[in-house]
Design a protein around this motif. Sequence first.
Motif: not given
Length: 428
Positions: A70-79, A88-102
Motif C-alpha cells: 500500500i505504501v509503495r502504491a501510494h508512492e507510485l501515485g495511486c489515489r 491505475d491497476f498497472q501501478a498496483w501490479q508494479r507495487a506488488f512486484a516491487e514488494t515481492g507479493l503475488d
Amino acid sequence: INIGCSSFVPKPFTPFQWEPQLSMAEVEAKHEMLHRALHVRGIRFKTHGLTMSYLEGVFSRGDRRLAHTIVRAHELGCRFDEWDEQLDFQAWQRAFAETGLDPDFYVTRRRPREEVLPWDHLFVDMKKDFLWEELEASHDLAFIEDCSTGKCSDCGVCDFRKVLNVNYRYLPGEEKVQAFSTRGRLLKGETEQSLANPPAETSKFDAPPTVQRIRARFTKLGEAAFLSHLDLATLLHRAMKRSEIPVGYSKGFNPMMLVSLSPPQPVGVESEAEYLDIELTEFLAPEDFLARMNEELPAGISFTQARTLERKGTSLNSAIREQVYAIDVLGSEQEFSGDLPDRVLTLRNSPEVRIERRRAKELKSVDIRPFIKDIEVVAPNQLHLVTRFGQTSGSIRPSEVLEALFPEGKSGWSGSRIRKVEAHFEVE
C-alpha cells in the motif's frame, strides 16, 4: 430494465472465507457470456470492474505484508482508487512486484481448513467449526435453520443474556414495554402465558411529534472539503446523537432523522455557507444547538449561525435561489498569465455557453449560460461567481464555468481553489 452484475468476493468471518475468488480471466469470460445472452432490446446490462473486484479480493483477505504494498502504491501515485477513472491497476501490479507479493496468493487460492487465517485473532468468539459446517452445507445445498426462529446453531456469538435480536411490544393500557427475543422468549418477567402467546409482528414506528424547526449554517473547509455528501450527512447525524440533540424521526418501518442538507457540493470544493434544516421533538435555543454541535465536530466543520423557522415553511432546497463562489484561478503548469478579464468578458457577452456533460457513457451538450447570474474578476486571478439554483430547472458546477473559460483544456485551471461563500434564499 437495468441489470447489474458484480463479482463475488469472499469475506472474513463468513463460511466462504476459505473459498477461492474467480480469476479476472474467468470473470471476463462470464461477463462476455452474460453480455451475449442479455443483448436484448430494453435491457441495459452493467458489470462491476474486473480490476476493482480483484483488488477488493486482495485486501479483503490479505495479511500485514500488504502494508508495504500500500505504501509503495501510494508512492507510485495511486489515489482515490474506488473511482474507476482514478484506478491505475498497472501501478498496483508494479507495487506488488516491487514488494515481492503475488496477489493471486490472496485471491484465487482455496485455503485448507487447518490454515491459520490473518484475522483469526480478531474475533475469537466466532467459532470456525460453525463456519466450516456452514460451508460444507452450502456445497451440499443443505438448509440451515435460522436461529432467530428455530433452534440455536451454536455459532459462538450469542451469550444468551445480552446479545440477542430483540423485538419490542407495548402492553395494552400500560406505559411499560415488554421485550421478546426473536425466539419468542420474554426477556424479563417470563411467564408460561408469554411463551404460549408470542409477540405480534413489529409494527410501524410511531414517531413523537416535532415542535421546532431550526435552520443552521456551517462550514466545510480544509480537509473536510473532501468528504462526500453522504459521508457529511453521516458525520452530522452521529454528532447529533453524541450531543443528544432531540432530533425528530419519520414514521414507518424505517424511521429516518428529520434532517435535510443544502445541495451537495463537488468533492474538493470548500464552503463557508452550508445549511441544514432539522426538526426537533423538544424546544432548544438556537445558540444551545450551535454550542452542543460544535463540541462534537472535527476540524473544518463548524456551525456559525442558527435560527428557528416556521415548522411548515418552505423546504431548504426549495428556498435556495442562488449560490455564490470565490474562485482563485490557478493552472497546473504555471500561474495564470493574466488574460482572465478578457475571457470573462467574452463569456458574459455570449448568449450561449455550451459544455459537454458525461452521463454514464454518453456525452451531452448543455447550455450553462442561463445558470450564470453574474461573474466578474475581483482581484488578480480571482473570480466572483453567482449561479442560479432551482430544484426543477437544475444547476451547474463552478468547474463547468472554468471549463467554459478555458476551452483549450483543464491545465489552465486545474489548480484552482473553489469556495462557496454564500447562498441566497427566497424572501420568507
